[in-house]
Design an enzyme around this catalytic site. Structure first.
Site, PDB file in Angstrom:
ATOM      1  N   ASP A 132      -4.658  -4.113   6.166  1.00  0.00           N
ATOM      2  CA  ASP A 132      -5.015  -5.075   5.118  1.00  0.00           C
ATOM      3  C   ASP A 132      -3.860  -6.059   4.912  1.00  0.00           C
ATOM      4  O   ASP A 132      -2.693  -5.668   4.884  1.00  0.00           O
ATOM      5  CB  ASP A 132      -5.312  -4.313   3.821  1.00  0.00           C
ATOM      6  CG  ASP A 132      -5.980  -5.192   2.780  1.00  0.00           C
ATOM      7  OD1 ASP A 132      -6.532  -6.254   3.151  1.00  0.00           O
ATOM      8  OD2 ASP A 132      -5.956  -4.810   1.593  1.00  0.00           O
ATOM      9  N   HIS A 154      -2.441  -1.065  -3.521  1.00  0.00           N
ATOM     10  CA  HIS A 154      -3.553  -0.126  -3.345  1.00  0.00           C
ATOM     11  C   HIS A 154      -3.316   1.112  -4.206  1.00  0.00           C
ATOM     12  O   HIS A 154      -2.322   1.818  -4.023  1.00  0.00           O
ATOM     13  CB  HIS A 154      -3.674   0.279  -1.873  1.00  0.00           C
ATOM     14  CG  HIS A 154      -4.132  -0.834  -0.987  1.00  0.00           C
ATOM     15  ND1 HIS A 154      -3.935  -0.837   0.377  1.00  0.00           N
ATOM     16  CD2 HIS A 154      -4.781  -1.993  -1.270  1.00  0.00           C
ATOM     17  CE1 HIS A 154      -4.438  -1.941   0.901  1.00  0.00           C
ATOM     18  NE2 HIS A 154      -4.960  -2.664  -0.087  1.00  0.00           N
ATOM     19  N   SER A 161       0.856  -1.182   0.000  1.00  0.00           N
ATOM     20  CA  SER A 161       0.000   0.000   0.000  1.00  0.00           C
ATOM     21  C   SER A 161       0.896   1.236   0.000  1.00  0.00           C
ATOM     22  O   SER A 161       1.747   1.361  -0.870  1.00  0.00           O
ATOM     23  CB  SER A 161      -0.947  -0.054   1.210  1.00  0.00           C
ATOM     24  OG  SER A 161      -1.907   0.971   1.136  1.00  0.00           O
TER      25      SER A 161
END
Length: 194
Positions: free
Chosen positions: A134, A41, A14
């Site tokens: 996540d 992401h 991310s």
């Protein structure tokens, strides 16, 4: 660890992930024997620049994963910025527009859990830098199915939250900084036991 014991490597990244992936993916050798599936992401309206960027720098083929496509060794697949990416038991991709997980779609957890179900112990799960949690639940699933887990050392991550959450969620097999992780994968691909 030796790569011919595995079929797929799944990677989640991310915040700071673009740079971190740039320290890993371009160094995977042309004879890399696994499919590589990446959730990075990105903003939902992101264009294909990440594919062009990594295609230029990697020796492996780089592409968007396509629905119902079978995974092939030596290919780096990226999840689309709009959909969750899953691996089915027949080892093909599927998409989902279900709700976001950890504020994210695509979700690393969704990919990792599906990979664990489809491949069992033949999965390597990798968590890189990121600013949320996540991937922690997904990495736990990979571990529970007998797969191998690798996490970027939080002290070296641009955003340590995601690696820290992964380390809290399960007993991680390898915690490495990016240069060590790169070297680790290169050695594994040369059939050297680590």
């Amino acid at each position: 660890m030796i790569l011919r014991n595995f079929d797929v490597m799944v990677i989640g990244a991310s915040a700071g992930g673009w740079t971190a992936l740039g320290e890993i993916l371009p160094y995977l050798p042309p004879e890399w024997p696994l499919a590589v599936v990446v959730v990075l992401h990105l903003h939902p309206t992101s264009d294909q620049f990440h594919l062009k960027h990594f295609s230029r720098s990697c020796s492996l083929q780089v592409k968007d994963a396509e629905e119902m496509e079978s995974l092939s060794p030596g290919v780096i697949y990226f999840a689309s910025p709009q959909y969750h990416l899953l691996i089915e038991r027949d080892r093909t991709f599927s998409f989902s527009s279900e709700n976001k997980v950890c504020f994210s779609r695509p979700s690393i957890d969704v990919l990792f859990e599906s990979a664990a179900t489809a491949y069992g112990s033949k999965v390597i799960g990798v968590i890189l830098t990121g600013a949320n949690t996540d991937g922690a639940v997904g990495l736990l699933s990979i571990k529970e199915y007998g797969g191998t887990t690798v996490v970027q050392d939080p002290k070296t991550a641009e955003s340590p939250c995601m690696p820290q959450a992964a380390i809290r969620a399960t007993t991680v097999d390898y915690v490495l900084d990016l240069p060590s992780m790169r070297q680790f994968f290169i050695q594994c691909s040369a059939d050297k036991y680590i």
